[in-house]
Write a protein that holds these residues in place. Structure first.
Motif, PDB file in Angstrom:
ATOM      1  N   ARG A 152       9.073  -4.876  -3.044  1.00  9.48           N
ATOM      2  CA  ARG A 152       9.858  -3.651  -2.936  1.00  9.48           C
ATOM      3  C   ARG A 152       9.039  -2.427  -3.356  1.00  9.48           C
ATOM      4  O   ARG A 152       9.034  -1.406  -2.657  1.00  9.48           O
ATOM      5  N   ILE A 153       8.342  -2.528  -4.464  1.00  8.34           N
ATOM      6  CA  ILE A 153       7.557  -1.399  -4.954  1.00  8.34           C
ATOM      7  C   ILE A 153       6.405  -1.084  -4.007  1.00  8.34           C
ATOM      8  O   ILE A 153       6.082   0.094  -3.771  1.00  8.34           O
ATOM      9  N   LYS A 154       5.799  -2.098  -3.461  1.00  7.34           N
ATOM     10  CA  LYS A 154       4.738  -1.880  -2.463  1.00  7.34           C
ATOM     11  C   LYS A 154       5.269  -1.091  -1.275  1.00  7.34           C
ATOM     12  O   LYS A 154       4.612  -0.182  -0.764  1.00  7.34           O
ATOM     13  N   THR A 155       6.497  -1.411  -0.846  1.00  5.01           N
ATOM     14  CA  THR A 155       7.125  -0.690   0.264  1.00  5.01           C
ATOM     15  C   THR A 155       7.482   0.734  -0.144  1.00  5.01           C
ATOM     16  O   THR A 155       7.280   1.685   0.620  1.00  5.01           O
ATOM     17  N   GLN A 156       7.990   0.895  -1.358  1.00  5.06           N
ATOM     18  CA  GLN A 156       8.351   2.230  -1.848  1.00  5.06           C
ATOM     19  C   GLN A 156       7.142   3.158  -1.881  1.00  5.06           C
ATOM     20  O   GLN A 156       7.243   4.340  -1.519  1.00  5.06           O
ATOM     21  N   LYS A 157       6.002   2.647  -2.282  1.00  7.30           N
ATOM     22  CA  LYS A 157       4.789   3.461  -2.347  1.00  7.30           C
ATOM     23  C   LYS A 157       4.393   3.959  -0.962  1.00  7.30           C
ATOM     24  O   LYS A 157       3.950   5.105  -0.805  1.00  7.30           O
TER      25      LYS A 157
ATOM     26  N   ARG B 164       4.770  -4.818 -14.707  1.00  5.01           N
ATOM     27  CA  ARG B 164       4.687  -3.383 -14.468  1.00  5.01           C
ATOM     28  C   ARG B 164       3.348  -2.870 -14.999  1.00  5.01           C
ATOM     29  O   ARG B 164       3.156  -2.730 -16.203  1.00  5.01           O
ATOM     30  N   ASN B 165       2.419  -2.577 -14.086  1.00  5.46           N
ATOM     31  CA  ASN B 165       1.072  -2.206 -14.481  1.00  5.46           C
ATOM     32  C   ASN B 165       0.922  -0.724 -14.789  1.00  5.46           C
ATOM     33  O   ASN B 165       0.057  -0.334 -15.560  1.00  5.46           O
ATOM     34  N   THR B 166       1.704   0.115 -14.153  1.00  6.29           N
ATOM     35  CA  THR B 166       1.539   1.556 -14.325  1.00  6.29           C
ATOM     36  C   THR B 166       2.883   2.207 -14.585  1.00  6.29           C
ATOM     37  O   THR B 166       3.938   1.621 -14.349  1.00  6.29           O
ATOM     38  N   LYS B 167       2.805   3.468 -15.078  1.00  6.94           N
ATOM     39  CA  LYS B 167       4.036   4.224 -15.269  1.00  6.94           C
ATOM     40  C   LYS B 167       4.750   4.441 -13.938  1.00  6.94           C
ATOM     41  O   LYS B 167       5.975   4.458 -13.871  1.00  6.94           O
ATOM     42  N   ARG B 168       3.949   4.621 -12.882  1.00  5.59           N
ATOM     43  CA  ARG B 168       4.538   4.837 -11.559  1.00  5.59           C
ATOM     44  C   ARG B 168       5.303   3.599 -11.111  1.00  5.59           C
ATOM     45  O   ARG B 168       6.412   3.703 -10.587  1.00  5.59           O
ATOM     46  N   ASP B 169       4.724   2.421 -11.318  1.00  4.86           N
ATOM     47  CA  ASP B 169       5.422   1.188 -10.961  1.00  4.86           C
ATOM     48  C   ASP B 169       6.718   1.039 -11.753  1.00  4.86           C
ATOM     49  O   ASP B 169       7.740   0.609 -11.214  1.00  4.86           O
ATOM     50  N   LYS B 170       6.655   1.407 -13.023  1.00  3.47           N
ATOM     51  CA  LYS B 170       7.850   1.321 -13.859  1.00  3.47           C
ATOM     52  C   LYS B 170       8.926   2.279 -13.364  1.00  3.47           C
ATOM     53  O   LYS B 170      10.124   1.942 -13.358  1.00  3.47           O
ATOM     54  N   ALA B 171       8.508   3.477 -12.918  1.00  4.26           N
ATOM     55  CA  ALA B 171       9.466   4.445 -12.385  1.00  4.26           C
ATOM     56  C   ALA B 171      10.128   3.907 -11.121  1.00  4.26           C
ATOM     57  O   ALA B 171      11.339   4.048 -10.932  1.00  4.26           O
ATOM     58  N   TYR B 172       9.328   3.300 -10.251  1.00  7.55           N
ATOM     59  CA  TYR B 172       9.890   2.691  -9.040  1.00  7.55           C
ATOM     60  C   TYR B 172      10.886   1.592  -9.410  1.00  7.55           C
ATOM     61  O   TYR B 172      11.965   1.472  -8.825  1.00  7.55           O
TER      62      TYR B 172
END
Length: 536
Positions: free
Chosen positions: A106-111, A5-13
């Motif tokens: 999954r996170i790449k798709t969510q973004k 998890r590189n960023t807070k946004r990634d962690k939120a996802y």
């Protein structure tokens, strides 16, 4: 796969996966796609009445884990639309598994999907479902005025008097320009979002695993891209963040008026959009399907006990093993097998009859639409769902409770004869009328519904109805445990009809006068005796 998890946004996802979405649900907008879509190929479109009976809005809010408004609209339609077959089930399950096992993917798709999360995205459906505004009959004058402005500016250095021509045309253009604003505002929420949809679809289509959803999507993307420049000339709905931006906007607005560009561009774009409705819808469906599958993966992650149903295209048993109601916290599970006979439930109020009927209905719906059920195992045939659970007076149309129920059940009788398999869910049939006629009419209707390829789940307080139908229905019941001062429910399904009558005992527990209790017991014994004599 281990995902850093590189960023807070990634962690939120990452943390949002498997969690109920905290959002405001605007069902007027969510339903837009469903209400305007044609469903000729559907096995069944769930009626508003059945949706009300099954608490559909609450179910949708629980199921919906989408990231885009497009996915939300698509998922709503998917949940209300029972398909005719299991088409694409294997492909969908592979993608759901990808989303579950690979958090980075999954996170790449969510973004990507989050780019379509603004409320205005709901209006994209209007571009391929609604009728577009037509150019006025005097539209040719707009072209003449635009050409006159251009010609006046080009020839002005050679003839200064053309300034007066340009000024006169400018005054006319102002009127047309602001007349057209109302047309422009109609599309201010949709056209910019179409550009975002195209970009998002292009990025998602770059993933090899998504290409099977729409192999020819590149053609649709290329078609919309041809309109990109003309659509991007409209700075629709953008906020002006600085004085320089405001000045730039003023200059652009002046140019638009001089050459009367907005009407020319708008009606030109609308003609092209009208010709390419299917291309826009292809982008919508592609993105919506991906978001819906991601939502299903999240739903399964959040469910401690879920299963993939076994759906038969032929008449087969309905088998539910440890099935539960997904909207009830710590819901009690129940199991049942239904084959040749339908199911009649007896039991007192609050014992669990209606909840169990809804549990069967909701799981049947999610099995046939989302390929997901809430329980250990669920197998069933493909069937349509009809219900008469929550019925009320329609005072505006002067219809009584009983008349509303009559019309609802009449519809059931009609569809029961059509040859397709049906699931009928009924709660306290004909409770709007007297006992003798309620039991007589109820027996006749339930006998009719249980024929052919139909499953019926019905609850009743009338033990006499259970006696009349024991050859056609399997009898089950829910019961309570009544102590000296307590009433407890276990919500467990039990075989056979209810033998104990505790209604008067519950009155006694709740402090009713002793004279009322004694009279009630005496009348109950007297009425039982009368019924026994009549049976003989």
């Amino acid at each position: 796969m281990i995902f850093k998890r590189n960023t807070k946004r990634d962690k939120a996802y990452l943390n949002s996966f498997g969690k109920i979405k905290e959002d405001v649900f605007n069902f007027d907008q969510i339903e837009r796609y469903f209400r305007n879509k044609k469903h000729e190929d559907s096995f069944q479109v769930l009626s508003d009445k059945t949706c009300q009976d099954l608490d559909f809005d609450e179910l949708f809010m629980f199921v919906d884990r989408t990231h885009s408004k497009i996915g939300q609209q698509y998922l709503y339609d998917k949940l209300r639309n029972i398909p005719s077959d299991q088409h694409h089930i294997e492909r969908n399950e592979v993608l759901i598994q990808f989303f579950t096992d690979d958090p980075e993917f999954r996170i790449k798709t969510q973004k990507q999907l989050d780019k379509l999360s603004k409320e205005n995205t709901h209006y994209i459906t209007s571009l391929f479902q609604d009728e577009h505004i037509q150019a006025p009959k005097w539209y040719f004058l707009i072209r003449i005025l635009s050409f006159t402005s251009l010609l006046s500016i080009l020839l002005f250095p050679f003839n200064g008097r053309l300034f007066f021509v340009l000024f006169g045309v400018f005054i006319v253009n102002i009127g047309i320009h602001y007349w057209n604003k109302k047309n422009l505002y109609y599309y201010i929420k949709s056209i910019p979002q179409l550009l975002k949809l195209t970009d998002t679809a292009r990025d998602l289509f770059g993933q090899d695993c998504f290409k099977n959803i729409a192999p020819n999507l590149n053609s649709s993307i290329a078609t919309i891209d041809k309109l990109r420049f003309r659509m991007s000339l409209f700075k629709l709905g953008d906020d002006l963040g600085s004085d320089m931006e405001a000045l730039f906007w003023f200059v652009i607005e002046l140019v638009k008026i001089v050459f009367i560009l907005e009407p020319l561009l708008l009606f030109g774009i609308l003609r092209q959009l009208d010709k390419n409705r299917s291309e826009i819808e292809a982008l919508f469906v592609f993105v919506g399907e991906i978001d819906a599958l991601l939502s299903i993966a999240s739903l399964r992650k959040s469910s401690e006990n879920y299963c993939i149903p076994k759906v038969s295209e032929e008449k087969s048993d309905l088998l539910a093993e440890e099935l539960y109601h997904p909207l009830i916290l710590n819901a009690v599970t129940n199991s049942i097998r239904v084959n040749d006979k339908s199911i009649l439930l007896t039991g007192s109020n609050m014992s669990g009859k209606t909840t169990f009927i809804r549990t069967i209905g909701i799981n049947t719906l999610t099995a046939l639409t989302l390929n997901t059920c809430f329980g250990k195992a669920f197998s069933l045939p493909r069937m349509r769902i009809f219900s008469a659970i929550r019925i009320s007076d329609d005072l505006l149309n002067d219809k009584s409770y009983y008349f509303e129920e009559v019309l609802t059940i009449k519809k059931m009788i009609e569809v029961s004869q059509c040859g397709k398999m049906n699931l009928f869910l009924l709660d306290e049939i004909f409770k709007g009328t007297n006992t003798i006629e309620r039991i007589s009419a109820g027996k006749a209707v339930l006998s009719s519904l249980a024929q052919l390829n139909n499953f019926v789940f019905v609850s009743t307080h009338d033990i006499e109805l259970a006696d009349l139908l024991h050859n056609e229905y399997e009898l089950y019941h829910f019961s309570e445990i009544v102590g000296n001062k307590t009433v407890e429910f276990d919500y467990r399904l039990k075989e056979g009809k209810l033998m104990n009558r505790n209604a008067i005992k519950i009155l006694q527990i709740n402090g009713y006068p002793e004279s009322v209790i004694q009279e009630a017991y005496s009348l109950a014994l007297e009425m039982d005796g009368t019924l026994c004599m009549n049976d003989k």
